[in-house]
Scaffold this active site. Structure first.
Site, short mmCIF file in Angstrom:
data_model
loop_
_atom_site.label_atom_id
_atom_site.label_comp_id
_atom_site.label_asym_id
_atom_site.label_seq_id
_atom_site.Cartn_x
_atom_site.Cartn_y
_atom_site.Cartn_z
N ALA B 77 0.79 -1.23 -0.06
CA ALA B 77 -0.11 -0.15 -0.04
C ALA B 77 0.91 1.35 -0.10
O ALA B 77 0.56 2.37 -0.48
CB ALA B 77 -0.93 -0.24 1.10
N ARG B 364 -12.27 -19.67 5.76
CA ARG B 364 -11.54 -19.87 7.03
C ARG B 364 -12.19 -19.51 8.37
O ARG B 364 -11.53 -20.38 9.23
CB ARG B 364 -10.43 -18.42 6.71
CG ARG B 364 -9.58 -18.58 5.59
CD ARG B 364 -8.95 -17.28 5.46
NE ARG B 364 -7.89 -17.52 4.23
CZ ARG B 364 -7.07 -16.49 3.78
NH1 ARG B 364 -7.12 -15.44 4.39
NH2 ARG B 364 -6.28 -16.97 2.75
N GLU B 463 -3.93 -2.36 4.67
CA GLU B 463 -4.42 -3.11 6.00
C GLU B 463 -4.74 -1.96 7.06
O GLU B 463 -5.55 -2.62 7.75
CB GLU B 463 -3.42 -4.40 6.21
CG GLU B 463 -4.21 -5.38 7.34
CD GLU B 463 -3.38 -6.64 7.76
OE1 GLU B 463 -2.49 -7.00 7.10
OE2 GLU B 463 -3.55 -7.03 8.81
C1 LIG Z 1 1.83 -15.05 6.31
C2 LIG Z 1 1.02 -14.13 5.50
C3 LIG Z 1 0.42 -14.44 4.21
C4 LIG Z 1 -0.34 -13.67 3.63
N1 LIG Z 1 -1.02 -14.13 2.18
C5 LIG Z 1 -1.38 -13.46 1.72
C6 LIG Z 1 -2.06 -13.60 0.15
O1 LIG Z 1 -1.78 -14.69 -0.45
N2 LIG Z 1 -2.92 -13.14 -0.45
C7 LIG Z 1 -3.36 -11.70 0.19
O2 LIG Z 1 -4.03 -11.08 -0.64
N3 LIG Z 1 -2.98 -11.45 1.12
C8 LIG Z 1 -2.16 -12.03 2.20
N4 LIG Z 1 -1.81 -11.92 3.25
C9 LIG Z 1 -2.33 -10.32 3.81
C10 LIG Z 1 -1.42 -9.21 3.03
O3 LIG Z 1 0.02 -9.87 3.14
C11 LIG Z 1 -1.30 -8.00 3.88
O4 LIG Z 1 -2.57 -7.70 4.51
C12 LIG Z 1 -0.86 -6.91 3.36
O5 LIG Z 1 0.40 -7.46 2.62
C13 LIG Z 1 -0.69 -5.68 3.93
O6 LIG Z 1 0.08 -4.65 3.13
P1 LIG Z 1 0.29 -3.08 3.72
O7 LIG Z 1 1.15 -2.27 2.67
O8 LIG Z 1 -0.87 -2.62 4.09
O9 LIG Z 1 1.14 -3.30 4.96
P2 LIG Z 1 2.44 -3.94 5.29
O10 LIG Z 1 3.16 -4.71 4.21
O11 LIG Z 1 2.37 -4.77 6.67
O12 LIG Z 1 3.56 -2.67 5.51
C14 LIG Z 1 3.52 -1.91 6.71
C15 LIG Z 1 4.82 -0.98 6.45
O13 LIG Z 1 4.63 0.14 7.55
C16 LIG Z 1 5.68 0.32 8.17
N5 LIG Z 1 5.11 0.89 9.51
C17 LIG Z 1 4.48 0.16 10.25
N6 LIG Z 1 4.69 0.88 11.72
C18 LIG Z 1 5.20 2.08 11.43
C19 LIG Z 1 5.82 2.99 12.15
N7 LIG Z 1 5.21 3.19 13.39
N8 LIG Z 1 6.60 3.99 11.73
C20 LIG Z 1 7.25 3.89 10.48
N9 LIG Z 1 6.86 2.73 9.71
C21 LIG Z 1 5.85 1.85 10.16
C22 LIG Z 1 6.56 -0.91 7.99
O14 LIG Z 1 7.85 -0.62 8.10
C23 LIG Z 1 6.08 -1.36 6.64
O15 LIG Z 1 6.65 -0.60 5.72
C24 LIG Z 1 -0.78 -12.34 3.91
C25 LIG Z 1 -0.38 -12.04 5.25
C26 LIG Z 1 0.52 -13.01 5.90
C27 LIG Z 1 0.78 -12.39 7.30
#
Ligand SMILES: Cc1cc2nc3c(=O)[nH]c(=O)nc-3n(C[C@H](O)[C@H](O)[C@H](O)COP(=O)(O)OP(=O)(O)OC[C@H]3O[C@@H](n4cnc5c(N)ncnc54)[C@H](O)[C@@H]3O)c2cc1C
Ligand code: SF4
Ligand code: FES
Lengths: 247, 680
Positions: B77, B364, B463
């Site tokens: 994201a 799930r 997320e």
């Molecule tokens: C094991 C596993 C398998 C999965 N498999 C799938 C799948 O097959 N298909 C699917 O659609 N989804 C899957 N999911 C869910 C999906 O991976 C996540 O929901 C999604 O990748 C979240 O992306 P995001 O960019 O929102 O956050 P994230 O990728 O969690 O990134 C968070 C970012 O925020 C930063 N951050 C957080 N807090 C702070 C702070 N206070 N200060 C500075 N930086 C901060 C971190 O450094 C990181 O860069 C899976 C999840 C897991 C755990």
């Protein structure tokens, strides 16, 4: 089981470091290596001593954040990441020497934590395909032979952990670079920038203080993702081709 | 200690008062005004996004480089948004706590990403993806957002392929698809078991290209610890440089939180060790509403806990349920036997028994709860941890017999290897053991159709927001949402806000900045000077146990009330008795963890209040009081077809937590009809 840990302690980048010895009892073979260090740290905190700093995040072998020299081997005795190494690979009474990655281009930040920012800068120097969001053609407009896609994928699994650099007597990042150059170079989408990519990345690599490759092969032996040595041949081939093309 | 965060409560809910049906949480919150999502255009659902894109005002390219945007998070994201906004010419500052943007937790996603390409000609369409997502979310998501998600899903695949993401392909060179997560079409694109890694590397490389171009500045090993709000608008963050300990002010015209999910409130989860709620929670404390915090997804196929040293749980891909059969012994007496010695007649294939038509492939939430039930009955298998066996068999014996070992190895070899590495057991010989684990949170900061929170200028993506998955997320839809938000939605909606900028210049001396910095500094000082007797991890573990026990797979009124009391006591103790060593001016991992756990201790209470309020079962939220005669989840659309958006109940007198204020956003469906799910 009981193990003796010899761990590199260094308060910060500017200070001198030294090995310290710790005895740890009650280690279970189901623990991961890092969980064993968590237990040590809980003990240290209870005793009022500064816990050992080490990096980890996913603890599933995919983020590339962890990485320790364990008894002189990058990521330890198995072909896996430090976080996926389990204590069943050791036995009661073992002495385990734990150090950070050692390389000029990866300065120690604290204890077992190093700065791998040089890897990001190598990618910035060309490790991408230039395509702005929204300007992409329909995904099926360019078919990619399945074998090419598989080869690209296999080397794209590099996790950027730096074990190859730590294992290399020259501190070279050629395996890391070769993996990226091969990943993008196998795909039709990667062709237009193939020359500028390799030239840019290699120049940055050298500027960061990584060493040259002398074909020793320690990198690929330490690589948890089993990136093959031939990506380095590919890297050299592409570099020479680019130079021939006047880059 | 003058600045000790006050954790006392202003209200004292009477525990003895009998709760009216649907009013379980009376006394734990203050009712607030209803909210509506004002940005979603009216009209046919398929035209709303086009309309909004057209109506959102444009920023002149020459003005873009005068506009500063902070993006916290570099996962799918945040990384995709940083790249895209950088390409557009804005000034972007990107933050992550890891040592490289490429390590964000998105990297760990295995299974795949959905998109309505209909490459298989199997009847898929934007409308069907929309329908499946709303139904899968148990009719608790906002329909206009979900429709847009399905609509832009196809662009994501085009973009990623052009970046060089090596998706699986067929022999003809075209992209392969598989079916995933119990839907009837094949719309999931994948890169073996490492789809998240490949997508994230694509976004990371696009972002690094912008770093080289000078439009994006990256701050690694930096943690956001406070939001700066000036005249009601988000104008910056306070971050700590995790290497030097320096407390820094970063100012901007808009702030984007893409900081991921908060599943680690349960201590053990499949999330990365550093995943946290701090960025979201600090914004919540500054006025951003937190929506449906209790909606948690518990994934049925994870490797069970082996002991108290356990630091995290590992997910095994859900695809294993396609060929593996799940069972436990019929009799408790067999639970410690070698499973190979237990004859067929003595095995209970409970999912096949209870859900004959979906069998092992039920969604799930249903598979997870069934596993918990059989273990609670004392029929779990594997080693006893704290006196209970928490595991069920996932057996490939029949599949190996039917397909041959080679075929099973071809399909699942890497998963079997991972299992063997972690457990030391050979799954070809003896059945795997699995148990549910916390995996994903559907809840998150409330956002409108523009992905803007209740604080103007604060946008939330991925997320970290609540919008698209309702009460349950379908497999392969989180990656889709993260990239949809970052590549294709936010860049259009944020311009309508930025067009009024650049906003009035502020500097470090502005009272709002001074206040935010003081708040960060005083927390750091407090944590380091408490010098108590308990480690941060021990508090985190205890909180996790409370959450898992009372706010996990099954929640009840009594349990939730008890949990709230336990959390309040624990939080109080934390601030008096936590032991954090080291200094503020260096890399200090205990201090980092302490700050995160402090925020989890506040979030946990709100999750329980939200769960207590929602006296219905929907998706991942199962209330014991709301089930059918045969134990299935029972929704109450008449009372709960709303988003619960909680406002932080600040109590100016004490500076601490007051009662949260509940704002309801009614869910209105015009393009879809609400139905009760059935998988029997
Ligand atoms: C094991 C596993 C398998 C999965 N498999 C799938 C799948 O097959 N298909 C699917 O659609 N989804 C899957 N999911 C869910 C999906 O991976 C996540 O929901 C999604 O990748 C979240 O992306 P995001 O960019 O929102 O956050 P994230 O990728 O969690 O990134 C968070 C970012 O925020 C930063 N951050 C957080 N807090 C702070 C702070 N206070 N200060 C500075 N930086 C901060 C971190 O450094 C990181 O860069 C899976 C999840 C897991 C755990
Ligand atoms: S090539 Fe291998 S060892 Fe080197 S960074 Fe990549 S995964 Fe690590
Ligand atoms: S912690 Fe992520 S690879 Fe080891």
């Amino acid at each position: 089981m009981k193990v003796t840990l010899k761990i590199w302690r260094q308060p910060d980048a500017a200070s001198q470091g030294a090995m310290h010895t710790y005895e740890l009892d009650g280690v279970s073979e189901d623990m991961s290596f890092l969980e064993m260090l968590d237990v040590l740290n809980e003990d240290l905190v209870a005793r009022g001593e500064d816990p050992v700093a080490f990096d980890s995040d996913c603890r599933e072998g995919i983020c590339g954040m962890c990485g320790l020299m364990i008894n002189g081997q990058a990521h330890g005795p198995e072909v896996t990441t430090t976080c996926q190494l389990h204590m069943r690979s050791f036995k009661d009474g073992d002495e385990i020497v734990i150090e950070p990655w050692r390389a000029d281009a990866f300065p120690v930040v604290k204890d077992l934590v190093v700065d791998r920012g040089a890897f990001d800068r190598i990618i910035q120097a060309g490790g991408y395909i230039s395509v702005n969001t929204g300007s992409a053609p329909e995904a099926h407009s360019v078919p990619v032979p399945r074998d090419d896609a598989v080869r690209a994928f296999n080397v794209a699994t590099c996790i950027g952990c730096g074990a190859c650099v730590a294992a290399c007597p020259n501190g070279s990042a050629s395996l890391f670079m070769g993996a990226k150059v091969t990943h993008l170079g196998e795909l039709p989408q990667g062709q237009p920038e193939r020359d500028s990519r390799v030239v840019g990345m290699v120049a940055q690599h050298d500027a960061e203080g990584f060493g040259g490759c002398t074909n020793i092969g320690e990198c690929t032996a330490a690589c948890p993702k089993e990136i093959p040595l031939d990506v380095i041949s590919r890297l050299n081939w592409d570099l020479h081709a680019a130079l021939r093309h006047g880059h | 200690m003058t600045d000790m965060p006050d954790t006392t409560l202003t209200g004292d809910p009477s525990h003895d008062a009998p709760a009216e049906h649907g009013d379980d949480a009376v006394g734990y919150y203050t009712p607030g005004d209803p909210i509506s999502d004002t940005k979603s255009p009216e009209g046919p659902i398929s035209e709303r996004w086009q309309t909004r894109k057209f109506e959102a005002r444009l920023v002149n390219p020459a003005n873009r480089r005068k506009l500063d945007i902070i993006i916290v998070g570099t996962g799918l994201a945040g990384g995709s948004a940083a790249a895209t906004l950088g390409e557009a010419g804005y000034n972007v500052k990107s933050f992550c706590y890891q040592d490289s943007p490429r390590r964000a937790h998105s990297i760990a996603a295995q299974g795949g990403i959905n998109a309505a390409k209909n490459y298989k000609e199997d009847g898929d369409s934007v409308h069907r993806l929309f329908y499946d997502t709303v139904k899968g979310g148990d009719y608790r998501s906002r329909e206009s957002n979900v429709y847009r998600l399905a609509e832009v899903s196809t662009n994501i695949i085009d973009q990623c392929v052009a970046q060089g993401v090596p998706f699986a392909r067929e022999y003809g060179g075209l992209l392969d698809n598989r079916s995933f997560g119990g839907v009837q079409v094949s719309r999931t694109f994948y890169a073996r078991g490492q789809t998240g890694q490949q997508l994230l590397i694509g976004a990371y490389q696009a972002m690094e290209r912008q770093v080289a171009a000078g439009t994006v500045e990256q701050f690694t090993r930096h943690e956001m610890l406070e939001l700066i709000v000036v005249d009601g608008k988000a104008r910056g963050i306070v971050a700590r440089d995790l290497v030097t300990g320096e407390i820094q002010t970063h100012l901007a015209d808009a702030v984007v939180l893409a900081s991921g999910g908060y599943g680690n409130v349960f201590y053990l989860s499949t999330n990365a060790m550093g995943s946290n709620v701090t960025a979201s929670w600090r914004a919540h404390r500054k006025g951003a509403y937190m929506a449906n915090p209790c909606y948690t997804q518990i994934h049925p196929t994870c490797i069970p806990v082996t002991g108290s040293h356990q630091s995290k749980l590992t997910l095994m891909s859900e695809s294993l349920r396609n060929d593996g059969r799940i069972w436990v012994p019929k009799s408790k007496a067999d639970c410690d036997k070698d499973p190979r010695q237990i004859p067929e007649a003595d095995r209970d294939y409970y999912l096949e028994r209870i859900y004959p038509s979906f069998g092992n492939l039920v969604p799930r939430d249903i598979a997870s709860r069934a596993a918990k039930n059989v273990c609670d009955e004392g029929r779990g298998v594997g080693p006893e941890v704290d006196g209970v066996r928490r595991g069920v068999y996932l057996d490939f014996g029949a599949a190996i017999e039917r397909l041959g070992r080679d075929a099973v190895e071809e399909k699942y070899g890497n998963l079997f290897d991972m299992y063997a590495r972690i457990t030391g057991e050979n799954p070809y010989e003896t059945p795997m053991r699995i148990y549910p684990a916390v995996h994903y949170v559907m809840g998150g900061l409330w956002v409108d159709y523009d992905l803007q929170s209740s604080i103007p200028g604060l946008f939330v993506t991925g997320e970290a927001n609540f919008s698209d998955h309702g009460a349950n997320r379908l497999g392969a839809s989180a990656l889709m949402q993260g990239l949809a938000d970052g590549y294709f939605v936010l860049p259009h909606t944020i311009r309508d806000y930025l067009v009024d900028g650049p906003f009035e210049k502020i500097d470090e001396s502005h009272p709002a900045v001074v206040e935010a910095r003081r708040s960060v500094q005083s927390r750091v000082d407090h944590l380091l000077s408490t010098n108590g007797t308990r480690s941060v991890d021990s508090y985190h573990r205890e909180l996790g146990n409370i959450m898992w026990e009372y706010c996990g797979m099954e929640r009840s009124e009594d349990g939730l009330r008890k949990a709230i009391d336990l959390i309040r006591t624990l939080r109080d103790d934390f601030w008096r008795n936590v032991k954090v060593l080291g200094t503020a001016e260096s890399l200090n991992q205990s201090l980092e963890k302490a700050g995160r756990v402090a925020d989890f201790l506040e979030l946990g209470e709100l999750m329980c209040i939200d769960a207590l309020n929602r006296r219905e079962s929907c998706g991942g939220h199962f209330r014991a009081e709301s089930q059918t005669e045969d134990g299935e989840a029972l929704r109450h659309d008449d009372q709960f077809a709303y988003v619960a958006a909680w406002e932080f109940g600040s109590d100016p007198d004490s500076g601490g937590m007051g009662l949260p204020v509940l704002h309801k956003e009614d869910l209105v469906y015009t393009a879809i009809e609400m139905k009760q799910r059935s998988y029997k």
